[in-house]
Design a protein around this motif. Structure first.
Motif, PDB file in Angstrom:
ATOM      1  N   LEU A   1       0.820  -1.212   0.000  1.00 31.94           N
ATOM      2  CA  LEU A   1       0.000   0.000   0.000  1.00 31.94           C
ATOM      3  C   LEU A   1       0.853   1.261   0.000  1.00 31.94           C
ATOM      4  O   LEU A   1       0.373   2.337  -0.358  1.00 31.94           O
ATOM      5  N   ALA A   2       2.107   1.152   0.403  1.00 33.28           N
ATOM      6  CA  ALA A   2       3.026   2.286   0.383  1.00 33.28           C
ATOM      7  C   ALA A   2       2.398   3.519   1.008  1.00 33.28           C
ATOM      8  O   ALA A   2       1.988   3.502   2.156  1.00 33.28           O
ATOM      9  N   ASP A   3       2.275   4.640   0.232  1.00 31.94           N
ATOM     10  CA  ASP A   3       1.788   5.889   0.824  1.00 31.94           C
ATOM     11  C   ASP A   3       0.322   5.812   1.208  1.00 31.94           C
ATOM     12  O   ASP A   3      -0.216   6.725   1.834  1.00 31.94           O
ATOM     13  N   ALA A   4      -0.364   4.733   0.815  1.00 27.57           N
ATOM     14  CA  ALA A   4      -1.778   4.571   1.176  1.00 27.57           C
ATOM     15  C   ALA A   4      -1.930   3.667   2.395  1.00 27.57           C
ATOM     16  O   ALA A   4      -3.003   3.132   2.647  1.00 27.57           O
ATOM     17  N   VAL A   5      -0.845   3.489   3.152  1.00 31.24           N
ATOM     18  CA  VAL A   5      -0.904   2.590   4.299  1.00 31.24           C
ATOM     19  C   VAL A   5      -1.948   3.055   5.307  1.00 31.24           C
ATOM     20  O   VAL A   5      -2.445   2.277   6.112  1.00 31.24           O
ATOM     21  N   GLY A   6      -2.302   4.328   5.248  1.00 25.45           N
ATOM     22  CA  GLY A   6      -3.350   4.833   6.126  1.00 25.45           C
ATOM     23  C   GLY A   6      -4.712   4.236   5.841  1.00 25.45           C
ATOM     24  O   GLY A   6      -5.642   4.388   6.647  1.00 25.45           O
ATOM     25  N   ASP A   7      -4.845   3.547   4.694  1.00 29.28           N
ATOM     26  CA  ASP A   7      -6.113   2.902   4.347  1.00 29.28           C
ATOM     27  C   ASP A   7      -6.275   1.537   5.013  1.00 29.28           C
ATOM     28  O   ASP A   7      -7.314   0.899   4.867  1.00 29.28           O
ATOM     29  N   VAL A   8      -5.249   1.082   5.704  1.00 23.86           N
ATOM     30  CA  VAL A   8      -5.345  -0.211   6.387  1.00 23.86           C
ATOM     31  C   VAL A   8      -6.362  -0.093   7.531  1.00 23.86           C
ATOM     32  O   VAL A   8      -6.314   0.868   8.305  1.00 23.86           O
ATOM     33  N   PRO A   9      -7.293  -1.033   7.638  1.00 23.16           N
ATOM     34  CA  PRO A   9      -8.303  -0.974   8.709  1.00 23.16           C
ATOM     35  C   PRO A   9      -7.675  -0.891  10.100  1.00 23.16           C
ATOM     36  O   PRO A   9      -6.604  -1.437  10.355  1.00 23.16           O
ATOM     37  N   HIS A  10      -8.375  -0.195  10.988  1.00 24.00           N
ATOM     38  CA  HIS A  10      -7.858   0.010  12.349  1.00 24.00           C
ATOM     39  C   HIS A  10      -7.615  -1.306  13.083  1.00 24.00           C
ATOM     40  O   HIS A  10      -6.686  -1.401  13.901  1.00 24.00           O
TER      41      HIS A  10
ATOM     42  N   ASP B   1       0.898   3.746  21.031  1.00 28.05           N
ATOM     43  CA  ASP B   1       0.007   4.691  20.351  1.00 28.05           C
ATOM     44  C   ASP B   1      -0.064   4.361  18.856  1.00 28.05           C
ATOM     45  O   ASP B   1       0.751   4.869  18.060  1.00 28.05           O
ATOM     46  N   PRO B   2      -1.018   3.518  18.426  1.00 27.16           N
ATOM     47  CA  PRO B   2      -1.130   3.124  17.019  1.00 27.16           C
ATOM     48  C   PRO B   2      -1.358   4.305  16.071  1.00 27.16           C
ATOM     49  O   PRO B   2      -1.072   4.203  14.874  1.00 27.16           O
ATOM     50  N   SER B   3      -1.845   5.426  16.592  1.00 25.81           N
ATOM     51  CA  SER B   3      -2.101   6.578  15.723  1.00 25.81           C
ATOM     52  C   SER B   3      -0.818   7.165  15.146  1.00 25.81           C
ATOM     53  O   SER B   3      -0.857   7.972  14.205  1.00 25.81           O
ATOM     54  N   CYS B   4       0.325   6.721  15.652  1.00 25.96           N
ATOM     55  CA  CYS B   4       1.598   7.219  15.120  1.00 25.96           C
ATOM     56  C   CYS B   4       1.808   6.789  13.672  1.00 25.96           C
ATOM     57  O   CYS B   4       2.708   7.300  12.998  1.00 25.96           O
ATOM     58  N   ILE B   5       0.979   5.880  13.197  1.00 31.02           N
ATOM     59  CA  ILE B   5       1.116   5.403  11.819  1.00 31.02           C
ATOM     60  C   ILE B   5       0.985   6.538  10.822  1.00 31.02           C
ATOM     61  O   ILE B   5       1.490   6.468   9.701  1.00 31.02           O
ATOM     62  N   LYS B   6       0.315   7.622  11.221  1.00 31.31           N
ATOM     63  CA  LYS B   6       0.128   8.749  10.294  1.00 31.31           C
ATOM     64  C   LYS B   6       1.466   9.355   9.875  1.00 31.31           C
ATOM     65  O   LYS B   6       1.576   9.987   8.813  1.00 31.31           O
ATOM     66  N   HIS B   7       2.498   9.168  10.685  1.00 30.41           N
ATOM     67  CA  HIS B   7       3.814   9.717  10.353  1.00 30.41           C
ATOM     68  C   HIS B   7       4.573   8.836   9.350  1.00 30.41           C
ATOM     69  O   HIS B   7       5.581   9.264   8.793  1.00 30.41           O
ATOM     70  N   TYR B   8       4.086   7.626   9.153  1.00 26.67           N
ATOM     71  CA  TYR B   8       4.790   6.696   8.258  1.00 26.67           C
ATOM     72  C   TYR B   8       4.764   7.191   6.817  1.00 26.67           C
ATOM     73  O   TYR B   8       5.680   6.912   6.048  1.00 26.67           O
ATOM     74  N   ALA B   9       3.727   7.920   6.462  1.00 24.04           N
ATOM     75  CA  ALA B   9       3.583   8.379   5.078  1.00 24.04           C
ATOM     76  C   ALA B   9       4.454   9.588   4.761  1.00 24.04           C
ATOM     77  O   ALA B   9       4.487  10.046   3.613  1.00 24.04           O
ATOM     78  N   GLU B  10       5.175  10.082   5.736  1.00 28.57           N
ATOM     79  CA  GLU B  10       5.950  11.312   5.536  1.00 28.57           C
ATOM     80  C   GLU B  10       7.225  11.093   4.726  1.00 28.57           C
ATOM     81  O   GLU B  10       7.784  12.046   4.177  1.00 28.57           O
ATOM     82  N   ARG B  11       7.669   9.853   4.641  1.00 27.45           N
ATOM     83  CA  ARG B  11       8.928   9.605   3.913  1.00 27.45           C
ATOM     84  C   ARG B  11       8.766   8.392   2.989  1.00 27.45           C
ATOM     85  O   ARG B  11       8.853   7.242   3.412  1.00 27.45           O
ATOM     86  N   LEU B  12       8.470   8.675   1.725  1.00 30.24           N
ATOM     87  CA  LEU B  12       8.200   7.627   0.742  1.00 30.24           C
ATOM     88  C   LEU B  12       9.383   6.690   0.511  1.00 30.24           C
ATOM     89  O   LEU B  12       9.192   5.472   0.380  1.00 30.24           O
TER      90      LEU B  12
END
Length: 253
Positions: free
Chosen positions: A66-75, A89-100
């Motif tokens: 999913l690469a930059d769309a990893v935020g689409d993975v269900p909670h 804190d699982p919400s830290c996943i939002k930072h994963y998309a910051e560096r492709l």
């Protein structure tokens, strides 16, 4: 378009999550084994470790990264992987998309660990063609059914899914080629006289509304003696081919 024959649901779920993975799916695809845990432990920051783990699961379950769309993975999947990794804190996943580039690097590592192949490899495409051709020859699977079976085959054989505009026409073309080969084989095995008889069954006789072929393939609805007679007449018509006489002619009249 080349994939128009697919249902809307098939198009929507291709390489995507439409619903939350079941508990069984989470354990089957998102469970991090010893090799995965050893690799993910090398990552800096909880968001990178969590992102790596989610890439691992999506590649195994969906046959893609999913690469930059990893935020689409269900909670539920995010929480499941976070628990394994001790990420509070699982919400830290939002930072994963910051560096492709990091995501692409993780994808390369996971491909190596899982032995995933790109569909573009000639061997992978050839193997899939053989599989689809075999199914088309031995079953009555529709294009939609063959498409779904092709997706499952690719994932089970650790081949990353290509774009839908690549896979959908491949299934269509292979199925058409195989059915043409089956038809050609049947024609070659059919006596010339029977071929003539079969062709004539498609002609609507004068004064009739349907051809003999349509009459023979229409099911008898009457549950009576008359209905039984009609059913037997149809059986006689089928067995009469190349028997030396048009036994069904009188029945059709």
């Amino acid at each position: 378009m080349s994939y128009q024959y697919l249902s809307e649901e098939q198009r929507d779920r291709y390489r995507r999550f439409l619903t939350d993975p079941s508990p069984e799916n989470l354990e089957q695809f998102f469970y991090l084994d010893a090799d995965a845990l050893a690799e993910v432990a090398k990552k800096r920051g909880p968001h990178n470790r969590l992102g790596w783990g989610l890439q691992w699961g999506t590649a195994r379950m969906l046959g893609t990264f999913l690469a930059d769309a990893v935020g689409d993975v269900p909670h539920v999947a995010v929480d499941y992987v976070a628990e394994q990794l001790g990420v509070a804190d699982p919400s830290c996943i939002k930072h994963y998309a910051e560096r492709l580039p990091t995501q692409h690097e993780h994808a390369r590592e996971i491909r190596g660990l899982l032995g995933l192949r790109e569909f573009a490899e000639a061997e992978a495409e050839t193997e899939l063609r053989v599989f689809v051709a075999s199914r088309a020859a031995q079953t009555r699977d529709s294009r939609r059914e063959l498409f779904d079976r092709a997706v499952v085959w690719l994932i089970e054989n650790r081949v990353l899914l290509p774009g839908i505009t690549t896979l959908a026409p491949l299934v269509t073309n292979v199925r058409a080629e195989q059915l043409a080969a089956v038809n050609e084989h049947l024609v070659q095995q059919t006596p010339v006289e029977m071929r003539r008889e079969l062709l004539e069954t498609m002609v609507v006789p004068i004064g009739k509304k349907v051809s003999p072929l349509e009459w023979m393939r229409t099911a008898v609805a009457l549950l009576s003696g008359t209905g039984m007679k009609e059913a037997l007449n149809r059986s006689v018509a089928v067995w009469a081919f190349s028997a030396g006489a048009w036994m069904w002619a009188g029945s059709f009249r």
